[in-house]
Design a protein around this motif. Structure first.
Motif, mmCIF file in Angstrom:
data_model
loop_
_atom_site.group_PDB
_atom_site.id
_atom_site.type_symbol
_atom_site.label_atom_id
_atom_site.label_comp_id
_atom_site.label_asym_id
_atom_site.label_seq_id
_atom_site.Cartn_x
_atom_site.Cartn_y
_atom_site.Cartn_z
ATOM 1 N N GLN A 18 -4.621 1.675 -7.934
ATOM 2 C CA GLN A 18 -3.263 1.425 -7.464
ATOM 3 C C GLN A 18 -2.727 0.085 -7.968
ATOM 4 N N PHE A 19 -3.581 -0.927 -8.019
ATOM 5 C CA PHE A 19 -3.156 -2.289 -8.368
ATOM 6 C C PHE A 19 -3.604 -2.650 -9.782
ATOM 7 N N TYR B 282 3.212 1.969 -1.969
ATOM 8 C CA TYR B 282 3.578 2.327 -3.337
ATOM 9 C C TYR B 282 2.389 2.961 -4.052
ATOM 10 N N GLU B 283 2.688 3.924 -4.910
ATOM 11 C CA GLU B 283 1.618 4.604 -5.641
ATOM 12 C C GLU B 283 0.964 3.685 -6.668
ATOM 13 N N ILE B 284 1.778 2.944 -7.412
ATOM 14 C CA ILE B 284 1.304 2.025 -8.440
ATOM 15 C C ILE B 284 1.953 0.659 -8.215
ATOM 16 N N ASN C 147 -8.241 -1.253 -4.154
ATOM 17 C CA ASN C 147 -7.882 -0.001 -4.841
ATOM 18 C C ASN C 147 -7.540 -0.299 -6.299
ATOM 19 N N GLN D 298 0.814 -1.213 0.000
ATOM 20 C CA GLN D 298 0.000 0.000 0.000
ATOM 21 C C GLN D 298 0.852 1.270 0.000
#
Length: 60
Positions: free
Chosen positions: A31-32, A4-6, A28, A2
């Motif tokens: 993000q994922f 990390y942004e992407i 999310n 979580q």
């Protein structure tokens, strides 16, 4: 993950990979990212790497 942004997910094409991918994407979806389409038809990314170039190209 979580923090990390992407996050690009390269998980196994099996039940466990499906379950974790669904869990991550449900939490999310911005993000994922599920990257398994790259190696669909193979067990996992390593299996795909091991078979690169072994399949005969289809006639044009």
């Amino acid at each position: 993950m979580q923090s990390y942004e992407i996050v690009h997910l390269y998980l196994d094409n099996d039940g466990a990979g499906d379950k974790f991918t669904t869990t991550a994407r449900t939490s999310n979806s911005l993000q994922f990212f599920d990257e398994r389409s790259l190696y669909s038809g193979y067990k996992d990314l390593n299996d795909w790497h091991r078979h690169i170039g072994l399949r005969m190209p289809q006639d044009k």
